[in-house]
Motif scaffolding. Structure first.
Motif, short mmCIF file in Angstrom:
data_model
loop_
_atom_site.label_atom_id
_atom_site.label_comp_id
_atom_site.label_asym_id
_atom_site.label_seq_id
_atom_site.Cartn_x
_atom_site.Cartn_y
_atom_site.Cartn_z
N ASP A 141 -0.47 11.36 -2.63
CA ASP A 141 -0.74 9.95 -2.38
C ASP A 141 -1.35 9.34 -3.62
OD1 ASP A 141 -0.81 7.59 -1.04
OD2 ASP A 141 -2.07 8.27 0.61
N ASP A 162 4.93 0.69 2.27
CA ASP A 162 3.86 1.66 2.45
C ASP A 162 4.14 2.49 3.70
OD1 ASP A 162 1.57 3.14 2.35
OD2 ASP A 162 0.18 1.49 2.77
N ASP A 214 5.12 6.81 5.12
CA ASP A 214 4.77 8.20 4.82
C ASP A 214 5.59 8.76 3.66
OD1 ASP A 214 3.58 10.82 5.35
OD2 ASP A 214 5.57 11.38 6.06
N LYS A 265 6.40 4.46 -1.11
CA LYS A 265 5.34 3.50 -1.39
C LYS A 265 5.72 2.67 -2.61
CE LYS A 265 1.81 6.58 0.52
NZ LYS A 265 1.58 5.80 1.74
#
Length: 242
Positions: free
Chosen positions: A196, A211, A213, A216
């Motif tokens: 992340d 955004d 899992d 992003k």
């Protein structure tokens, strides 16, 4: 003023590369403009800081040329002038750090934009940082404090020749600093992979375009006093003393 596409075209012509349907890579921009990624920086990183080159990496000496040239009240005046040196458009195209270049530069690269990486970057399917709207501050011999610095430096090389040879002559001075108006973070990974990104939000406007899992896309727009990410260096003995 040249557009981003015009700058792309000029750069492609000068370097003899193909930029159809892609952004320039950071290494291409750095080669074209003869600039280097800083080893680290903060909002108080100044022009005329002194760096060492060990043949592979830059390392700051934690010294600035003006500390050798000026004292007391004059030093504070020059320091404040350097802190407030105007930034102008750098006239280089928007460009991209790819996953491979980020691995090569190391985790210090994202931190230059106040971006943190949590996890192993190698586990990403795709990861890039796009840099937009690059501005530049520079030291010149026609504006303050460059006029005062160059004059004092010329005198310093004569009156303090031993200190000059030991600390400055064979090291490097930052004569230009480069800043990003905004950066875009793109991350794609497999579901469940522990990777992340995080980022500082002080003086940063964050827009989350995607955004999830697995994907992003964040846009970080900077305001206020910024930290530079790159510099143009000149060897101390070649610093303009005329």
């Amino acid at each position: 003023m040249q557009t981003n596409q015009q700058l792309n075209d000029l750069m492609a012509l000068d370097l003899g590369i193909n930029l159809i349907n892609r952004r320039p890579y950071a290494k291409e921009v750095f080669k074209w403009q003869d600039i280097e990624l800083l080893p680290h920086s903060s909002t108080d990183t100044l022009l005329c800081e002194i760096y060492e080159w060990n043949g592979r990496n830059w390392r700051t000496t934690n010294n600035n040329l003006i500390g050798y040239l000026f004292s007391s009240e004059q030093l504070n005046t020059i320091k404040n002038q350097l802190l407030n040196t105007p930034k102008h458009m750098a006239l280089i195209p928007d460009f991209e750090f790819t996953k491979d270049s980020m691995i090569e530069y190391g985790l210090s690269l994202p931190s230059l934009f106040n971006i943190g990486i949590n996890g192993n970057i190698n586990s990403a399917k795709n990861f890039s940082i796009r840099v937009n709207g690059v501005t530049k501050s520079r030291i010149t011999n026609i504006d303050s404090p460059g006029i005062e610095i160059l004059k004092s430096f010329s005198e310093f090389t004569q009156s303090k020749s031993k200190t000059y040879r030991k600390n400055i002559k064979f090291n490097y001075l930052s004569i230009s600093l480069f800043y990003a108006e905004s950066v875009e973070i793109f991350l794609e990974k497999e579901s469940g992979v522990g990777l992340d990104v995080s980022f500082q939000t002080t003086n940063v406007d964050v827009e989350a375009k995607v955004d999830t899992d697995t994907k992003k896309h964040f846009v970080l727009k900077y305001s206020g006093n910024q930290a530079p990410f790159a510099a143009k260096f000149v060897k101390g003995k070649n610093f303009d003393v005329e």
